[in-house]
Design a protein around this motif. Structure first.
Motif, PDB file in Angstrom:
ATOM      1  N   HIS A 300      -1.054  -6.048   1.341  1.00 48.68           N
ATOM      2  CA  HIS A 300      -1.310  -5.778   2.762  1.00 48.68           C
ATOM      3  C   HIS A 300      -0.037  -5.962   3.582  1.00 48.68           C
ATOM      4  O   HIS A 300       0.321  -5.114   4.398  1.00 48.68           O
ATOM      5  N   THR A 301       0.639  -7.076   3.386  1.00 55.13           N
ATOM      6  CA  THR A 301       1.986  -7.318   3.906  1.00 55.13           C
ATOM      7  C   THR A 301       2.701  -8.176   2.865  1.00 55.13           C
ATOM      8  O   THR A 301       2.126  -8.537   1.827  1.00 55.13           O
ATOM      9  N   ASN A 302       3.944  -8.543   3.142  1.00 57.21           N
ATOM     10  CA  ASN A 302       4.682  -9.404   2.232  1.00 57.21           C
ATOM     11  C   ASN A 302       4.079 -10.808   2.162  1.00 57.21           C
ATOM     12  O   ASN A 302       4.406 -11.578   1.251  1.00 57.21           O
ATOM     13  N   ALA A 303       3.181 -11.152   3.103  1.00 48.43           N
ATOM     14  CA  ALA A 303       2.531 -12.465   3.094  1.00 48.43           C
ATOM     15  C   ALA A 303       1.222 -12.461   2.302  1.00 48.43           C
ATOM     16  O   ALA A 303       0.536 -13.488   2.243  1.00 48.43           O
ATOM     17  N   ASP A 304       0.873 -11.344   1.701  1.00 49.37           N
ATOM     18  CA  ASP A 304      -0.421 -11.182   1.028  1.00 49.37           C
ATOM     19  C   ASP A 304      -0.232 -11.169  -0.490  1.00 49.37           C
ATOM     20  O   ASP A 304       0.791 -10.695  -0.993  1.00 49.37           O
ATOM     21  N   ASP A 305      -1.212 -11.666  -1.200  1.00 47.80           N
ATOM     22  CA  ASP A 305      -1.249 -11.588  -2.664  1.00 47.80           C
ATOM     23  C   ASP A 305      -2.427 -10.714  -3.061  1.00 47.80           C
ATOM     24  O   ASP A 305      -3.563 -11.167  -3.128  1.00 47.80           O
ATOM     25  N   ALA A 306      -2.142  -9.438  -3.310  1.00 43.88           N
ATOM     26  CA  ALA A 306      -3.217  -8.474  -3.584  1.00 43.88           C
ATOM     27  C   ALA A 306      -3.906  -8.718  -4.919  1.00 43.88           C
ATOM     28  O   ALA A 306      -5.022  -8.222  -5.136  1.00 43.88           O
ATOM     29  N   THR A 307      -3.281  -9.463  -5.815  1.00 45.03           N
ATOM     30  CA  THR A 307      -3.907  -9.704  -7.122  1.00 45.03           C
ATOM     31  C   THR A 307      -5.148 -10.584  -7.002  1.00 45.03           C
ATOM     32  O   THR A 307      -5.939 -10.674  -7.944  1.00 45.03           O
ATOM     33  N   ARG A 308      -5.336 -11.227  -5.860  1.00 41.66           N
ATOM     34  CA  ARG A 308      -6.503 -12.082  -5.669  1.00 41.66           C
ATOM     35  C   ARG A 308      -7.788 -11.277  -5.491  1.00 41.66           C
ATOM     36  O   ARG A 308      -8.881 -11.809  -5.688  1.00 41.66           O
ATOM     37  N   TYR A 309      -7.673 -10.012  -5.093  1.00 34.45           N
ATOM     38  CA  TYR A 309      -8.896  -9.268  -4.779  1.00 34.45           C
ATOM     39  C   TYR A 309      -8.958  -7.868  -5.380  1.00 34.45           C
ATOM     40  O   TYR A 309      -9.924  -7.145  -5.137  1.00 34.45           O
ATOM     41  N   ARG A 310      -7.970  -7.456  -6.175  1.00 34.06           N
ATOM     42  CA  ARG A 310      -8.081  -6.164  -6.846  1.00 34.06           C
ATOM     43  C   ARG A 310      -7.392  -6.229  -8.202  1.00 34.06           C
ATOM     44  O   ARG A 310      -6.483  -7.035  -8.411  1.00 34.06           O
ATOM     45  N   GLN A 311      -7.846  -5.377  -9.105  1.00 34.87           N
ATOM     46  CA  GLN A 311      -7.387  -5.403 -10.477  1.00 34.87           C
ATOM     47  C   GLN A 311      -6.194  -4.462 -10.686  1.00 34.87           C
ATOM     48  O   GLN A 311      -6.058  -3.441 -10.001  1.00 34.87           O
ATOM     49  N   ASP A 312      -5.346  -4.789 -11.661  1.00 36.66           N
ATOM     50  CA  ASP A 312      -4.207  -3.933 -11.992  1.00 36.66           C
ATOM     51  C   ASP A 312      -4.660  -2.555 -12.442  1.00 36.66           C
ATOM     52  O   ASP A 312      -3.979  -1.558 -12.191  1.00 36.66           O
ATOM     53  N   SER A 313      -5.822  -2.491 -13.108  1.00 34.91           N
ATOM     54  CA  SER A 313      -6.327  -1.200 -13.578  1.00 34.91           C
ATOM     55  C   SER A 313      -6.652  -0.267 -12.421  1.00 34.91           C
ATOM     56  O   SER A 313      -6.472   0.949 -12.514  1.00 34.91           O
ATOM     57  N   GLU A 314      -7.113  -0.827 -11.317  1.00 41.01           N
ATOM     58  CA  GLU A 314      -7.401  -0.021 -10.130  1.00 41.01           C
ATOM     59  C   GLU A 314      -6.122   0.543  -9.542  1.00 41.01           C
ATOM     60  O   GLU A 314      -6.057   1.720  -9.156  1.00 41.01           O
ATOM     61  N   VAL A 315      -5.095  -0.277  -9.468  1.00 39.78           N
ATOM     62  CA  VAL A 315      -3.808   0.176  -8.955  1.00 39.78           C
ATOM     63  C   VAL A 315      -3.245   1.275  -9.850  1.00 39.78           C
ATOM     64  O   VAL A 315      -2.724   2.289  -9.369  1.00 39.78           O
ATOM     65  N   ALA A 316      -3.350   1.105 -11.165  1.00 39.50           N
ATOM     66  CA  ALA A 316      -2.838   2.098 -12.112  1.00 39.50           C
ATOM     67  C   ALA A 316      -3.553   3.432 -11.956  1.00 39.50           C
ATOM     68  O   ALA A 316      -2.945   4.502 -12.083  1.00 39.50           O
ATOM     69  N   GLU A 317      -4.849   3.382 -11.670  1.00 41.54           N
ATOM     70  CA  GLU A 317      -5.616   4.612 -11.469  1.00 41.54           C
ATOM     71  C   GLU A 317      -5.074   5.411 -10.287  1.00 41.54           C
ATOM     72  O   GLU A 317      -4.951   6.640 -10.343  1.00 41.54           O
ATOM     73  N   TRP A 318      -4.710   4.717  -9.226  1.00 42.67           N
ATOM     74  CA  TRP A 318      -4.191   5.402  -8.041  1.00 42.67           C
ATOM     75  C   TRP A 318      -2.727   5.797  -8.209  1.00 42.67           C
ATOM     76  O   TRP A 318      -2.253   6.722  -7.536  1.00 42.67           O
ATOM     77  N   LEU A 319      -2.015   5.113  -9.096  1.00 43.84           N
ATOM     78  CA  LEU A 319      -0.631   5.482  -9.350  1.00 43.84           C
ATOM     79  C   LEU A 319      -0.546   6.917  -9.858  1.00 43.84           C
ATOM     80  O   LEU A 319       0.394   7.654  -9.541  1.00 43.84           O
ATOM     81  N   ALA A 320      -1.543   7.332 -10.621  1.00 48.14           N
ATOM     82  CA  ALA A 320      -1.574   8.702 -11.155  1.00 48.14           C
ATOM     83  C   ALA A 320      -1.849   9.739 -10.069  1.00 48.14           C
ATOM     84  O   ALA A 320      -1.660  10.937 -10.300  1.00 48.14           O
ATOM     85  N   LYS A 321      -2.277   9.286  -8.883  1.00 45.76           N
ATOM     86  CA  LYS A 321      -2.586  10.201  -7.782  1.00 45.76           C
ATOM     87  C   LYS A 321      -1.470  10.223  -6.738  1.00 45.76           C
ATOM     88  O   LYS A 321      -1.683  10.655  -5.610  1.00 45.76           O
ATOM     89  N   ASP A 322      -0.291   9.754  -7.108  1.00 45.12           N
ATOM     90  CA  ASP A 322       0.817   9.613  -6.172  1.00 45.12           C
ATOM     91  C   ASP A 322       1.066  10.902  -5.397  1.00 45.12           C
ATOM     92  O   ASP A 322       1.198  11.980  -5.978  1.00 45.12           O
ATOM     93  N   PRO A 323       1.146  10.827  -4.067  1.00 45.97           N
ATOM     94  CA  PRO A 323       1.290  12.043  -3.253  1.00 45.97           C
ATOM     95  C   PRO A 323       2.638  12.729  -3.407  1.00 45.97           C
ATOM     96  O   PRO A 323       2.734  13.950  -3.252  1.00 45.97           O
ATOM     97  N   ILE A 324       3.701  11.977  -3.718  1.00 47.01           N
ATOM     98  CA  ILE A 324       5.029  12.584  -3.789  1.00 47.01           C
ATOM     99  C   ILE A 324       5.210  13.379  -5.065  1.00 47.01           C
ATOM    100  O   ILE A 324       5.662  14.532  -5.043  1.00 47.01           O
TER     101      ILE A 324
END
Length: 405
Positions: A300-324
């Motif tokens: 969320h910001t540099n003060a946030d730890d996103a691993t507390r509420y979402r899984q790496d597998s979810e992030v990887a799924e969206w990595l494949a949808k990269d807009p660039i």
């Protein structure tokens, strides 16, 4: 599609604004006003995650929801802004670690939404961003260093909102929607040809200000496009714990306006949907709500730890949808982008990053008396007293430093 314009005040005893906006769709396709106001059953997508243009019948569009392909020049300009935005996001994250910025809410992964929001507007239109929309502010033409000034803790925004037609990036959740509606109302009263695009996140749709902004805009038939970037989390709260509506775009119907949902990582579809939304608002069809499905790849910001509420597998799924990467594949496949063009764009992005490093690396002179100058137009006795105390303390400190040891 041509939508009839109606610049008169809404009259509940006559037709609803949405009926006028949908009139041609109703005539052309034989659908109801309610069907026109509802978002398409599937999110609008024109280029899939592999960078391939979908066939017309595969785009998920329905009667009243057709979108032409944006012009090649617009697509190339959008791709360049995407690359610049990604480089800026990464550079700013580094500047935070170096102590040159106090905080930065990265939009890494959401750049397509940011760029499309800026490019769909004309020079006289207004953009009202959130704290995460720095890339949109830059794409609107604001100097990169001025854009980031607010994130290094300066007391002012860094840029002139009136000059750029860009509201101050709001940290308070959802207040920018009310500001945008106010500007749109003023523009309509003055007879100005102005459209306002007001941005917010999925968490903002749970706020009271969201209701007030949409209801006022609908009742007064204002030229506002409400653009919701649904990145699945309100900081750490997932969307399922915020709303059980079929989609956030469906919320528009309750206010008497049309809603649409679009793939927020498909810049082609975003440009098509937002271009049309701005056009309809300018023609007098009233406000519209567009929901973009996207994802913030970083915390969320540099003060946030996103691993507390979402899984790496979810992030990887969206990595494949990269807009660039999706857009680069599409443009290359069409012969609109070659190696030389890609290198030129990358070099431009690096120049912007260099400008940020140098600009934010400069020390800013600090005047402690600014604490008191802009609180009230006429300072109160208490402020005058506090200002005098500080001035005296600073003078004594300076005197002691000048005295021989």
């Amino acid at each position: 599609m041509t939508i009839s314009a109606d610049h008169t005040a809404p009259d509940q005893a006559q037709r609803l604004p949405a009926e006028d906006a949908a009139s041609e769709a109703v005539r052309k396709f034989g659908i109801t006003v309610e069907d026109y106001m509802l978002p398409a059953r599937h999110q609008i997508q024109m280029v899939d995650q592999d960078g391939q243009l979908k066939a017309e019948g595969e785009q998920g569009t329905e009667p009243g929801h057709e979108y032409p392909l944006p012009a090649d020049e617009e697509l190339l300009a959008a791709y360049e802004q995407l690359v610049v935005g990604r480089r800026v996001n990464d550079q700013n994250s580094a500047l935070v670690r170096q102590g040159r910025m106090a905080v930065y809410p990265s939009s890494h992964g959401q750049e397509a939404c940011q760029v499309a929001a800026a490019l769909c507007l004309s020079d006289g239109d207004w953009l009202f961003p959130t704290y995460r929309d720095a890339v949109a502010v830059m794409a609107r033409g604001v100097d990169p260093v001025e854009t980031m000034t607010i994130f290094r803790g300066d007391w002012h925004s860094g840029y002139d909102p009136a000059r750029h037609k860009v509201g101050i990036q709001c940290t308070p959740l959802t207040t920018q929607l009310l500001h945008g509606v106010g500007v749109a109302h003023a523009a309509k009263l003055r007879g100005e040809d102005t459209v306002v695009l007001a941005m917010c996140g999925d968490g903002a749709t749970s706020e009271g200000d969201f209701h007030e902004a949409l209801n006022f805009a609908a009742v007064f038939h204002l030229p506002v496009v409400f653009f919701v970037q649904n990145n699945k989390y309100a900081i750490s709260v997932p969307l399922a714990h915020q709303s059980v509506a079929p989609s956030l775009a469906h919320k528009a119907v309750g206010y008497g306006m049309a809603g649409e949902r679009v793939d927020g990582n498909d810049v082609v579809a975003l440009l098509a949907v937002l271009d049309r939304a701005v056009k309809l608002a300018r023609e007098g069809s009233g406000p519209l709500l567009v929901e973009a499905h996207t994802y913030r790849m970083q915390a969320h910001t540099n003060a946030d730890d996103a691993t507390r509420y979402r899984q790496d597998s979810e992030v990887a799924e969206w990595l494949a949808k990269d807009p660039i990467s999706r857009m680069k594949t599409y443009l290359t496949g069409r012969g609109l982008l070659d190696d030389d063009g890609a290198a030129r764009i990358a070099a431009h992005a690096e120049d912007v990053a260099t400008q940020l490093r140098e600009g934010l690396g400069e020390d800013v002179p600090v005047d402690p008396q600014e604490l008191f100058r802009h609180v009230f137009s006429v300072p109160t006795p208490q402020l005058k007293e506090q200002s005098a105390m500080l001035a005296d303390e600073l003078a004594r400190e300076a005197s002691s430093e000048e005295s021989p040891k």
